[in-house]
Design an enzyme around this catalytic site. Structure first.
Site, PDB file in Angstrom:
ATOM      1  N   LYS A 203       0.843  -1.198   0.000  1.00 24.91           N
ATOM      2  CA  LYS A 203       0.000   0.000   0.000  1.00 24.91           C
ATOM      3  C   LYS A 203       0.881   1.253   0.000  1.00 24.91           C
ATOM      4  O   LYS A 203       0.670   2.166  -0.780  1.00 24.91           O
ATOM      5  CB  LYS A 203      -0.930  -0.016   1.220  1.00 24.91           C
ATOM      6  CG  LYS A 203      -1.825   1.196   1.281  1.00 24.91           C
ATOM      7  CD  LYS A 203      -2.834   1.116   2.406  1.00 24.91           C
ATOM      8  CE  LYS A 203      -3.612   2.431   2.464  1.00 24.91           C
ATOM      9  NZ  LYS A 203      -4.617   2.450   3.521  1.00 24.91           N
ATOM     10  N   GLU A 209      10.661  -4.608   4.280  1.00 26.93           N
ATOM     11  CA  GLU A 209      10.795  -6.009   3.867  1.00 26.93           C
ATOM     12  C   GLU A 209      10.439  -6.167   2.385  1.00 26.93           C
ATOM     13  O   GLU A 209      11.155  -6.813   1.614  1.00 26.93           O
ATOM     14  CB  GLU A 209       9.876  -6.913   4.709  1.00 26.93           C
ATOM     15  CG  GLU A 209      10.216  -6.976   6.188  1.00 26.93           C
ATOM     16  CD  GLU A 209       9.457  -5.954   7.013  1.00 26.93           C
ATOM     17  OE1 GLU A 209       9.201  -4.830   6.506  1.00 26.93           O
ATOM     18  OE2 GLU A 209       9.129  -6.272   8.174  1.00 26.93           O
ATOM     19  N   GLY A 263      -4.790  -1.832   4.731  1.00 25.56           N
ATOM     20  CA  GLY A 263      -3.926  -2.930   4.299  1.00 25.56           C
ATOM     21  C   GLY A 263      -4.546  -4.297   4.560  1.00 25.56           C
ATOM     22  O   GLY A 263      -4.573  -5.171   3.687  1.00 25.56           O
ATOM     23  N   ARG A 264      -5.101  -4.491   5.757  1.00 18.25           N
ATOM     24  CA  ARG A 264      -5.628  -5.823   6.087  1.00 18.25           C
ATOM     25  C   ARG A 264      -7.023  -6.056   5.512  1.00 18.25           C
ATOM     26  O   ARG A 264      -7.637  -7.088   5.763  1.00 18.25           O
ATOM     27  CB  ARG A 264      -5.584  -6.061   7.595  1.00 18.25           C
ATOM     28  CG  ARG A 264      -6.203  -4.985   8.437  1.00 18.25           C
ATOM     29  CD  ARG A 264      -5.820  -5.139   9.908  1.00 18.25           C
ATOM     30  NE  ARG A 264      -6.239  -3.992  10.706  1.00 18.25           N
ATOM     31  CZ  ARG A 264      -5.531  -2.884  10.854  1.00 18.25           C
ATOM     32  NH1 ARG A 264      -4.370  -2.756  10.243  1.00 18.25           N
ATOM     33  NH2 ARG A 264      -5.975  -1.887  11.607  1.00 18.25           N
ATOM     34  N   GLU A 349      -4.369  -6.794  14.810  1.00 18.05           N
ATOM     35  CA  GLU A 349      -3.860  -5.487  14.385  1.00 18.05           C
ATOM     36  C   GLU A 349      -4.989  -4.452  14.433  1.00 18.05           C
ATOM     37  O   GLU A 349      -4.752  -3.276  14.668  1.00 18.05           O
ATOM     38  CB  GLU A 349      -3.258  -5.562  12.972  1.00 18.05           C
ATOM     39  CG  GLU A 349      -2.425  -4.336  12.623  1.00 18.05           C
ATOM     40  CD  GLU A 349      -1.598  -4.497  11.353  1.00 18.05           C
ATOM     41  OE1 GLU A 349      -0.357  -4.548  11.440  1.00 18.05           O
ATOM     42  OE2 GLU A 349      -2.197  -4.562  10.267  1.00 18.05           O
ATOM     43  N   HIS A 380      -3.789 -33.512  17.713  1.00 15.23           N
ATOM     44  CA  HIS A 380      -2.666 -34.316  18.204  1.00 15.23           C
ATOM     45  C   HIS A 380      -1.546 -33.433  18.711  1.00 15.23           C
ATOM     46  O   HIS A 380      -0.409 -33.890  18.863  1.00 15.23           O
ATOM     47  CB  HIS A 380      -2.176 -35.238  17.086  1.00 15.23           C
ATOM     48  CG  HIS A 380      -3.239 -36.195  16.632  1.00 15.23           C
ATOM     49  ND1 HIS A 380      -3.411 -37.449  17.186  1.00 15.23           N
ATOM     50  CD2 HIS A 380      -4.235 -36.057  15.722  1.00 15.23           C
ATOM     51  CE1 HIS A 380      -4.444 -38.044  16.605  1.00 15.23           C
ATOM     52  NE2 HIS A 380      -4.954 -37.214  15.717  1.00 15.23           N
ATOM     53  N   LYS A 489       9.719  -0.711  14.223  1.00 15.85           N
ATOM     54  CA  LYS A 489      10.336  -0.384  12.934  1.00 15.85           C
ATOM     55  C   LYS A 489      11.377   0.712  13.126  1.00 15.85           C
ATOM     56  O   LYS A 489      12.478   0.661  12.561  1.00 15.85           O
ATOM     57  CB  LYS A 489       9.278   0.125  11.942  1.00 15.85           C
ATOM     58  CG  LYS A 489       8.282  -0.895  11.446  1.00 15.85           C
ATOM     59  CD  LYS A 489       7.376  -0.227  10.393  1.00 15.85           C
ATOM     60  CE  LYS A 489       6.136  -1.037  10.110  1.00 15.85           C
ATOM     61  NZ  LYS A 489       5.183  -0.365   9.219  1.00 15.85           N
TER      62      LYS A 489
HETATM   63  O1  F6P Z   1       3.311  -2.893   9.655  1.00  8.97           O
HETATM   64  C1  F6P Z   1       1.968  -3.183   9.554  1.00  8.97           C
HETATM   65  C2  F6P Z   1       1.474  -2.921   8.187  1.00  8.97           C
HETATM   66  O2  F6P Z   1       1.377  -1.560   8.026  1.00  8.97           O
HETATM   67  C3  F6P Z   1       0.143  -3.584   7.908  1.00  8.97           C
HETATM   68  O3  F6P Z   1      -0.935  -2.883   8.378  1.00  8.97           O
HETATM   69  C4  F6P Z   1       0.176  -3.721   6.430  1.00  8.97           C
HETATM   70  O4  F6P Z   1      -0.751  -4.656   5.969  1.00  8.97           O
HETATM   71  C5  F6P Z   1       1.611  -4.153   6.220  1.00  8.97           C
HETATM   72  O5  F6P Z   1       2.335  -3.426   7.179  1.00  8.97           O
HETATM   73  C6  F6P Z   1       2.155  -3.931   4.855  1.00  8.97           C
HETATM   74  O6  F6P Z   1       2.118  -2.586   4.497  1.00  8.97           O
HETATM   75  P1  F6P Z   1       2.267  -2.149   2.990  1.00  8.97           P
HETATM   76  O7  F6P Z   1       1.142  -2.735   2.224  1.00  8.97           O
HETATM   77  O8  F6P Z   1       2.219  -0.646   3.006  1.00  8.97           O
HETATM   78  O9  F6P Z   1       3.585  -2.654   2.473  1.00  8.97           O
END
Ligand code: F6P
Length: 524
Positions: A203, A209, A263-264, A349, A380, A489
């Site tokens: 987003k 990452e 995002g979620r 979250e 199990h 972060k």
């Molecule tokens: O760090 C949490 C978060 O902001 C989530 O809410 C989001 O889904 C994820 O990181 C990834 O963010 P982005 O889509 O901006 O890379």
């Protein structure tokens, strides 16, 4: 708004809880053998059976009264009408518009025409990839998609693609979320850059990452095919088009979505493009249709039999009236292996908050720990804890009615275990031996999907989204922000130079830990 715990509806619920105290679930069933019918409700073809919860019809009526006192019907209207329900970030949370066909307004503008255009762009592009018309730089069709993204930019598409694995008829999608070189290497193992499309979902288009993985993928493609190949091999789904363009992607490779899609809650947007490539637009549209059917019922069903609202309210009952600290999601479907991880982000979250919308501290518990797994393997492993542990977890059993394969006997056994586990948790057993006794009275809801297909999956996920919204409304919190993830972060950014050997000021605890790590890395 004062806390929900000060409402008259909550006081009535606590009195009702005290009146029910000591009543065993098994007793509730023997007193009322019809409680199954009375406490099972339908939503978009799914059935939600609340009859093994520690409650009765009056509890649901009182919970509905609580929801009304907390303004849930008006909050639902605000959510669907594009008002800035994300109060801390002052924006709408209109993911429901991505799957509906009504006019949806944000800041006075009808966003539907734009949504239809982006939906059509997704369809055209995905079909071109699936048909081998959008080819790689060497003229070969794509056989694989590397989907890069983390959190909401990964968990939803991953869950859906795995759940619909049996219907996948497009290129194989592999996911890279973590910033772990091994995950990257494992994902590209056996892949040919010439037949691999890289789909970056972010987003913000700034997430460390994802961006580091995107650079690694770019190097991998460029090393094999040259820099000019990027325009054929890379696409992006993002709300930050300028950043994706600056990164080097042509505009036609960028699939935007609006910043009012959290995002979620983004799998319904262009973040779902890997789903469309894997299973086709027709199935993606069934996913949207299932979710939309739940949206319609969430908006119109009376709260007393409104499944998503009841999922949220029963959660409030378990968390705040009965005090259960965790919630287990037990899927009787191997293809739903990623459901607990998806729900962890969606629920924890969203509702892992300690202050109200106005910033005042809350004096009650909010989101429980959400966890789970696929069954029967979980039986199990951790079900021992569920049956005889000292803590009680509320459980959601997810059961698929129709067989998920040709082997009928597998499905019959799977169903017998799903029914047996919730019965065992409810009834327990008294063998007169403390080691063998199970106390029972442990509550669960069973959600039954007719089939594990795109429509039912969309419906299931939308039920959980609205569960979260219902709970946030009762608790008075903003479920659409996630400021808590920022601190770590920022500290990581300070520590990284030290990891690389720079002499920068660090907290002594982190300095100590880095020293320990370095010694072990050096084999000391
Ligand atoms: O760090 C949490 C978060 O902001 C989530 O809410 C989001 O889904 C994820 O990181 C990834 O963010 P982005 O889509 O901006 O890379």
């Amino acid at each position: 708004m004062p806390p929900f715990s000060t409402t008259s509806a909550w006081r009535s619920l606590l009195e009702h809880r005290d009146a029910l105290a000591g009543t065993q679930l098994s007793r509730m069933w023997s007193d009322d053998p019809l409680r199954g019918e009375a406490l099972t409700f339908a939503c978009a073809g799914l059935a939600a059976d609340f009859s093994k919860q520690l409650l009765d019809a009056r509890t649901l009526a009182l919970l509905a009264a609580l929801a009304r006192e907390r303004g849930l019907p008006a909050a639902i209207d605000r959510l669907f009408s594009g008002e800035p329900v994300n109060v801390t970030e002052k924006r709408a949370a209109l993911h429901t518009a991505l799957r509906g066909d009504e006019h949806a307004m944000v800041d006075g503008t009808d966003v539907r025409p734009g949504l239809q255009r982006s939906h059509e762009r997704m369809r055209v592009f995905a079909e071109a990839v699936r048909a081998g018309q959008w080819k790689g730089a060497t003229g070969l069709a794509f056989t694989h998609v590397l989907a890069l993204g983390i959190g909401g930019s990964s968990l939803g598409p991953r869950l859906v693609i795995e759940a619909l694995r049996g219907e996948a008829d497009g290129p194989e999608v592999r996911f890279i979320a973590n910033i772990d070189a091994a995950e990257f290497d494992d994902a590209i193992a056996g892949l040919d850059p010439a037949t691999t499309l890289v789909a970056v979902a972010s987003k913000t288009f700034t997430t460390q990452e994802t961006m580091v993985n995107a650079i690694a993928a770019r190097e991998w493609i460029s090393a094999a095919l040259g820099d000019a190949a990027l325009a054929r091999h890379f696409i992006a789904s993002t709300a930050n088009v300028p950043a994706a363009a600056q990164w080097g992607l042509p505009e036609c490779n960028i699939f935007p979505f609006a910043d009012w899609v959290g995002g979620r809650y983004s799998l319904w947007s262009s973040v779902g493009l890997p789903i469309v490539i894997a299973v086709g637009m027709a199935r993606f549209e069934r996913l949207l249709a299932g979710a939309h059917a739940v949206d319609l019922q969430f908006r119109s069903d009376p709260l007393e039999r409104n499944v998503p609202a009841l999922m949220g309210l029963v959660g409030v009952w378990n968390r705040n009236a009965l005090g259960f600290p965790s919630h287990a999601v037990l899927s009787y479907a191997s293809r739903l292996e990623h459901l607990p991880a998806y729900l962890q982000q969606l629920e924890m979250e969203s509702n892992g908050k300690r202050v109200a919308e106005d910033g005042s501290a809350l004096d009650f518990s909010t989101c429980p720990v959400v966890w789970g797994g696929t069954q029967t393997p979980g039986q199990h492993a951790f079900h021992q804890w569920l049956h005889q542990g000292t803590d009680i977890a509320s459980c959601d059993f997810i059961v698929v009615a129709q067989s998920m394969g040709e082997r009928t006997i597998h499905h019959e056994i799977l169903l017998s275990h799903a029914c047996a586990q919730s019965e065992a948790l409810m009834n327990g057993v008294d063998k007169g031996d403390p080691h063998r006794d199970c106390p029972g009275n442990r509550p669960s809801t069973t959600l039954v999907l007719p089939r594990l297909d795109a429509y039912c999956l969309g419906a299931l996920l939308a039920c959980y989204e609205h569960k979260v919204f219902t709970q946030a409304t009762v608790w008075g919190i903003d479920p659409f922000d996630q400021f808590g993830v920022e601190l770590g972060k920022a500290i990581a950014a300070e520590i990284l130079p030290a990891v690389r050997g720079a002499n920068v000021p660090l907290h002594p605890a982190s300095r100590h830990l880095l020293d320990v790590i370095r010694k072990l890395a050096a084999g000391a």
